[in-house]
Design a protein around this motif. Sequence first.
Motif, mmCIF file in Angstrom:
data_model
loop_
_atom_site.group_PDB
_atom_site.id
_atom_site.type_symbol
_atom_site.label_atom_id
_atom_site.label_comp_id
_atom_site.label_asym_id
_atom_site.label_seq_id
_atom_site.Cartn_x
_atom_site.Cartn_y
_atom_site.Cartn_z
ATOM 1 N N GLN A 217 0.831 -1.208 0.000
ATOM 2 C CA GLN A 217 0.000 0.000 0.000
ATOM 3 C C GLN A 217 0.871 1.266 0.000
ATOM 4 O O GLN A 217 0.469 2.309 -0.524
ATOM 5 C CB GLN A 217 -0.910 -0.014 1.219
ATOM 6 N N ASN A 218 2.067 1.153 0.578
ATOM 7 C CA ASN A 218 2.948 2.317 0.631
ATOM 8 C C ASN A 218 3.503 2.698 -0.740
ATOM 9 O O ASN A 218 4.007 3.804 -0.923
ATOM 10 C CB ASN A 218 4.111 2.056 1.595
ATOM 11 N N ILE A 219 3.414 1.792 -1.720
ATOM 12 C CA ILE A 219 3.813 2.153 -3.078
ATOM 13 C C ILE A 219 3.018 3.368 -3.538
ATOM 14 O O ILE A 219 3.561 4.304 -4.144
ATOM 15 C CB ILE A 219 3.589 0.970 -4.048
ATOM 16 N N LEU A 220 1.729 3.373 -3.243
ATOM 17 C CA LEU A 220 0.875 4.479 -3.663
ATOM 18 C C LEU A 220 1.250 5.758 -2.930
ATOM 19 O O LEU A 220 1.302 6.841 -3.523
ATOM 20 C CB LEU A 220 -0.589 4.131 -3.415
ATOM 21 N N ALA A 221 1.524 5.631 -1.627
ATOM 22 C CA ALA A 221 1.924 6.820 -0.861
ATOM 23 C C ALA A 221 3.276 7.347 -1.338
ATOM 24 O O ALA A 221 3.469 8.557 -1.502
ATOM 25 C CB ALA A 221 1.981 6.475 0.628
ATOM 26 N N LEU A 222 4.212 6.451 -1.570
ATOM 27 C CA LEU A 222 5.553 6.840 -2.008
ATOM 28 C C LEU A 222 5.484 7.600 -3.333
ATOM 29 O O LEU A 222 6.102 8.653 -3.493
ATOM 30 C CB LEU A 222 6.423 5.590 -2.158
ATOM 31 N N ARG A 223 4.692 7.084 -4.254
ATOM 32 C CA ARG A 223 4.640 7.672 -5.582
ATOM 33 C C ARG A 223 3.854 8.979 -5.620
ATOM 34 O O ARG A 223 4.289 9.957 -6.218
ATOM 35 C CB ARG A 223 4.009 6.674 -6.558
ATOM 36 N N THR A 279 3.125 -0.478 -9.397
ATOM 37 C CA THR A 279 4.354 0.260 -9.692
ATOM 38 C C THR A 279 4.217 1.108 -10.948
ATOM 39 O O THR A 279 4.756 2.215 -11.023
ATOM 40 C CB THR A 279 5.531 -0.720 -9.853
ATOM 41 N N ALA A 280 3.492 0.610 -11.942
ATOM 42 C CA ALA A 280 3.474 1.241 -13.256
ATOM 43 C C ALA A 280 2.226 2.075 -13.530
ATOM 44 O O ALA A 280 2.195 2.819 -14.504
ATOM 45 C CB ALA A 280 3.596 0.168 -14.339
ATOM 46 N N MET A 281 1.191 1.985 -12.702
ATOM 47 C CA MET A 281 -0.078 2.646 -12.996
ATOM 48 C C MET A 281 0.044 4.168 -12.969
ATOM 49 O O MET A 281 0.959 4.735 -12.366
ATOM 50 C CB MET A 281 -1.140 2.215 -11.979
ATOM 51 N N GLU A 282 -0.897 4.813 -13.653
ATOM 52 C CA GLU A 282 -1.001 6.263 -13.585
ATOM 53 C C GLU A 282 -1.696 6.660 -12.286
ATOM 54 O O GLU A 282 -2.314 5.837 -11.611
ATOM 55 C CB GLU A 282 -1.790 6.788 -14.782
ATOM 56 N N GLU A 283 -1.593 7.935 -11.949
ATOM 57 C CA GLU A 283 -2.222 8.413 -10.718
ATOM 58 C C GLU A 283 -3.743 8.308 -10.825
ATOM 59 O O GLU A 283 -4.340 8.819 -11.773
ATOM 60 C CB GLU A 283 -1.826 9.862 -10.460
ATOM 61 N N PRO A 284 -4.397 7.629 -9.880
ATOM 62 C CA PRO A 284 -5.857 7.530 -9.937
ATOM 63 C C PRO A 284 -6.514 8.846 -9.504
ATOM 64 O O PRO A 284 -5.904 9.654 -8.797
ATOM 65 C CB PRO A 284 -6.173 6.409 -8.947
ATOM 66 N N ILE A 285 -7.753 9.036 -9.933
ATOM 67 C CA ILE A 285 -8.495 10.224 -9.526
ATOM 68 C C ILE A 285 -8.683 10.239 -8.016
ATOM 69 O O ILE A 285 -8.619 11.278 -7.359
ATOM 70 C CB ILE A 285 -9.854 10.270 -10.244
ATOM 71 N N SER A 286 -8.899 9.047 -7.441
ATOM 72 C CA SER A 286 -9.020 8.890 -5.991
ATOM 73 C C SER A 286 -8.584 7.472 -5.665
ATOM 74 O O SER A 286 -8.283 6.674 -6.566
ATOM 75 C CB SER A 286 -10.469 9.117 -5.535
ATOM 76 N N PHE A 287 -8.564 7.139 -4.382
ATOM 77 C CA PHE A 287 -8.227 5.782 -3.983
ATOM 78 C C PHE A 287 -9.475 4.932 -3.751
ATOM 79 O O PHE A 287 -9.409 3.877 -3.115
ATOM 80 C CB PHE A 287 -7.343 5.787 -2.730
ATOM 81 N N ASP A 460 -15.338 -2.490 1.973
ATOM 82 C CA ASP A 460 -14.399 -1.541 1.363
ATOM 83 C C ASP A 460 -13.519 -2.307 0.379
ATOM 84 O O ASP A 460 -12.590 -3.009 0.786
ATOM 85 C CB ASP A 460 -13.556 -0.895 2.459
ATOM 86 N N PRO A 461 -13.754 -2.211 -0.942
ATOM 87 C CA PRO A 461 -13.127 -3.133 -1.893
ATOM 88 C C PRO A 461 -11.852 -2.716 -2.597
ATOM 89 O O PRO A 461 -11.404 -3.466 -3.462
ATOM 90 C CB PRO A 461 -14.244 -3.310 -2.940
ATOM 91 N N PRO A 462 -11.205 -1.562 -2.346
ATOM 92 C CA PRO A 462 -10.061 -1.191 -3.188
ATOM 93 C C PRO A 462 -8.937 -2.208 -3.244
ATOM 94 O O PRO A 462 -8.248 -2.314 -4.264
ATOM 95 C CB PRO A 462 -9.574 0.126 -2.561
ATOM 96 N N LEU A 463 -8.690 -2.961 -2.156
ATOM 97 C CA LEU A 463 -7.548 -3.879 -2.126
ATOM 98 C C LEU A 463 -7.873 -5.254 -2.704
ATOM 99 O O LEU A 463 -7.031 -6.148 -2.672
ATOM 100 C CB LEU A 463 -7.039 -4.032 -0.690
ATOM 101 N N PHE A 464 -9.080 -5.421 -3.250
ATOM 102 C CA PHE A 464 -9.476 -6.719 -3.782
ATOM 103 C C PHE A 464 -9.578 -6.637 -5.308
ATOM 104 O O PHE A 464 -10.349 -5.841 -5.836
ATOM 105 C CB PHE A 464 -10.830 -7.141 -3.199
#
Length: 517
Positions: A217-223, A279-287, A460-464
Amino acid sequence: MTDTTTPSAPDGAANPLRDPRDRRLPLIAGPSSMVMFGVTGDLAKKKLLPAIYDLTHRGLLPPSFGLVGYGRRDWSDEDFAQYVKESVSAHTRTGFDESVFEQLRGGLRFVEGTFDDSAAFEKLTEVVGELDRTRGTGGNHAFYLSIPPAAFPQVCSQLAESGLNTAQDGSWRRVVIEKPFGHDLASARELNDVVEQVFRPEDVFRIDHYLGKETVQNILALRFSNQLFEPIWNASYVDHVQITMAEDIGIGSRAGYYDGIGTARDVIQNHLLQLLALTAMEEPISFEAADLRAEKEKVLSAVQLPDDLAAHTARGQYVGGWQGGTEVRSYLEEDGIEEDSTTETFAAMRLDIATRRWAGVPFYLRAGKRLGRRVTEIAVVFKRAPFLPFRSTDTADLGQNAIVIRVQPDEGVTMRFGSKVPGTQMEVRDVTMDFAYGMNFTEESPEAYERLILDMLLGDPPLFPRQKEVELSWQILDPVIEFWAEHLDPAPYRPGTWGPETAHEMLARDGRTWRRP
């Protein structure tokens, strides 16, 4: 006193009773229970039951939470409670506390039966109803299928016939599926059809436990929360990316599952391709789930296989030898393995992503057993600087800059860059700057299953991953598996090494080498 329970909306939407901006209170599951099929298996014993106890210990499950075990054992509720106690005592992360377990014990029930036993499912219906009446679970029930995929049709059919899949107004019913999500694209679609005949798509939660890890999950925060990284996270600066999942153990007692499946299906199709997507995705509009999944699916849709699979993939199988001072058996000598098995215990491949951000940047994936050490990491390796002011001898010991995200076991992030060596000469060598979770946060990272089970109960489904992600992953992997079956037998490699020579030759053809974690 403020009520901190957080009932979830039946359709999995954001809960209107809480403000997501308020970080003062933890998210706590509302009234609910879980029915666990496969409760006597290793996964339940070592991961799922301890995760439920740890959530209880942390105050994140309601005091009335119910847990129903379903299995063939001739157990009473008390026998099941003793089994749960032994499991959590041995594997809890938060430490065993008798008073916490007594709270959990009140909601423990066991139903004896096989998957084809309609009478047992009628009994299960009665038990679920009893929990609603006596524990106030409110008709909110999750069904965790910790069982082989071949058993899904029968269990889903029984749940439908007994009406357990149907929620009343204001309540919910959900199903949790463990990987593997099929063994190829066709079987994944068949499996999905079976499940979605019984449960709505938004009520199906596919668990990839790697997505519950804090570092993932920290990949998203880092990026996306740091201006330091995102501007250089592209083909203008990145030379290549390596994603490694290595284990230093063999298959152990998993021969029945592992043989015929192999490393590529076991971990690359799900874990490593999910890490690639993040790692490769573009920035999402939201999480939110829809936005996050959409960006991951765009990346997986853009993945391309190399034209020459013989040159840009590798396949291996460990032989006998010594590892860590212990003599170990070869894969073919493991209990339950056929002597002529061609199942791979090591897999590596190059993938390319046909987007403007990643054009020309290869992603190298590798995974295997009996390797040098247990480690999972993502290494973003940057292009070399021009070195114009330096003499060649000044930078002879300098490698490429890299950002390494360590997923396990020592979660954290390492940055590798060049620094001058103290002295009168201009000499530059690699140094590292290290961030470790354990040294920077007082709270221990929760186990992945804690986060995922809680998110499922909260709706809450984002991680699935949803079905489209699963299908895209199989579309990437199926041609590789088919090529291997016809043209590429696994090459041998010694225990404690980093795979067969063919894997090193694969990178050497591109003028690169694997990192040694």
